[in-house]
Design a protein around this motif. Sequence first.
Motif, mmCIF file in Angstrom:
data_model
loop_
_atom_site.group_PDB
_atom_site.id
_atom_site.type_symbol
_atom_site.label_atom_id
_atom_site.label_comp_id
_atom_site.label_asym_id
_atom_site.label_seq_id
_atom_site.Cartn_x
_atom_site.Cartn_y
_atom_site.Cartn_z
ATOM 1 N N SER A 320 0.825 -1.208 0.000
ATOM 2 C CA SER A 320 0.000 0.000 0.000
ATOM 3 C C SER A 320 0.859 1.259 0.000
ATOM 4 O O SER A 320 0.536 2.252 -0.659
ATOM 5 N N THR A 321 1.967 1.221 0.744
ATOM 6 C CA THR A 321 2.884 2.370 0.767
ATOM 7 C C THR A 321 3.450 2.626 -0.618
ATOM 8 O O THR A 321 3.557 3.784 -1.059
ATOM 9 N N ALA A 322 3.826 1.551 -1.318
ATOM 10 C CA ALA A 322 4.389 1.699 -2.661
ATOM 11 C C ALA A 322 3.351 2.239 -3.637
ATOM 12 O O ALA A 322 3.683 3.016 -4.545
ATOM 13 N N LEU A 323 2.088 1.847 -3.463
ATOM 14 C CA LEU A 323 1.017 2.302 -4.360
ATOM 15 C C LEU A 323 0.480 3.677 -3.985
ATOM 16 O O LEU A 323 -0.151 4.345 -4.801
ATOM 17 N N GLY A 324 0.693 4.058 -2.724
ATOM 18 C CA GLY A 324 0.178 5.345 -2.271
ATOM 19 C C GLY A 324 -1.302 5.324 -1.965
ATOM 20 O O GLY A 324 -1.927 6.378 -1.851
#
Length: 506
Positions: A320-324
């Motif tokens: 989720s962090t990578a996808l924002g």
Amino acid sequence: MATAASFPAIGDCASTGREKDAVVADMDGTLLRGRSSFPYFALVAFEVGGFLRLLFLLLLAPLAGALYYCVSESAGIRVLIFATFAGMRVSDIESVARAVLPKFYSGDLHPESWRVFSSCGGRRCVLTANPRIMVEAFLKEFLGADLVLGTEVSTYGGRATGFVEAPGVLVGENKADALKAAFGEAPPEIGLGDRHTDFPFMNLCKEGYIVPAKPEVKAVTVDKLPKPIIFHDGRLVHKPTPFLALLTLLWIPVGFLLACLRIAAGSLLPMPLVYYAFWALGVRVTVKGTPPPPVDKSSGKSGVLFICSHRTLLDPIFLSTALGRPIPAVTYSVSRLSEIISPIRTVRLSRDRATDAAMIKKLLKEGDLAICPEGTTCREPFLLRFSSLFAELTDELVPVAMVNRMSMFHGTTARGWKGMDPFYFFMNPSPAYEVTFLNKLPSELTSGAGGKSSHEVANYIQRVIAATLSYECTSFTRKDKYRALAGNDGSVVDKPRLKPSQVMGC
């Protein structure tokens, strides 16, 4: 009494034609390169007793060292045994001995001693001053020892007292007496030792060889062992020498506060800001590949199912962090604490295939979803067998290769409280995650449009992820792992062995 000069060096011992020979070897400094057993006592102390037990052991270590070198080996080892084991449940000690110590022992195996020990096809015996309960699992399971004679720790009511049973610590003449009792009038062909207190039992052997102290010698590589060590447990990344143990104890209070701050940032901030908050707090997130854009819910299309390799419970968080944007995740189990602090929605699988399939289809209608089909984590460069359930549910499949870096603590556990996994990961001084988005599966390779079986789809995704990470694929499952590791009650059932036929081409 023989002297070191009376025995030739281990390098002079021939390892051919030993198919019928019996061998007896000491452990620390002989089978292992390191002469100190403190790191292994420290591992047991921390894994079973935690911070305070390791602190207690470290405080008594100078006394143990003074007694060891100025009084007797036996006196020093008694102090280490008491500081480590007093009051511990026997089942917990056995569990750590099976699940944690083999990884560290195998990384310290002496090449010359192993060359001789493994070449002997007769009876293989290890004589050691270490507690038998601590070393027997590794020596028998991974080195093929037939007999382990070590110091016996007294117990009462299922707990270790910390004291030693008669005849005491197995050093000097006690080793010789134990050897006589085990072999009777038929002395073993080869005796291996590294110090003068090993000479009494070496004198009873037909041939005796000294292992010189050469800490710089390279350890045996894991591929030379009879059985590969794939699954392991434990919180500490490195073997805790006295210096590293002290650093660990000093860092834990600071690290715990830092972990709380990092978790708070990930839980409370909007997901588009989490990447930058992590960066400011020393957590590095590297994103590779091109992630797919979010699905327009008004279009009526099914969401994307992200198929992730499984490293820790935090995989969906870093996805989720990578996808924002927050991506819900389905999981077999998650602790109540993890659910509370998680910034994304987590949904438990019921382990009923039909029920889980219906639930995942419903979630995909609402948007994107993440799943880790290995079902459990593995710290080695291996992928466990993927569940094929996901392949039946949608053709919108995006493989994601996850890899992380931890310098002090492992963020996974099989025996301990999994609710602490996120804290231990974030307690590392500079933890890192690398998230690689692979190409979406082409329609001809899916179950729906392509007509592939769910197992073919699962195996294909497993292979492309493994190839990206330079990992191997195995047929081991979640159940195999927990059978191989010690359970909370110390039991082990059907330890699996990795055979060439179990490794799928990647």
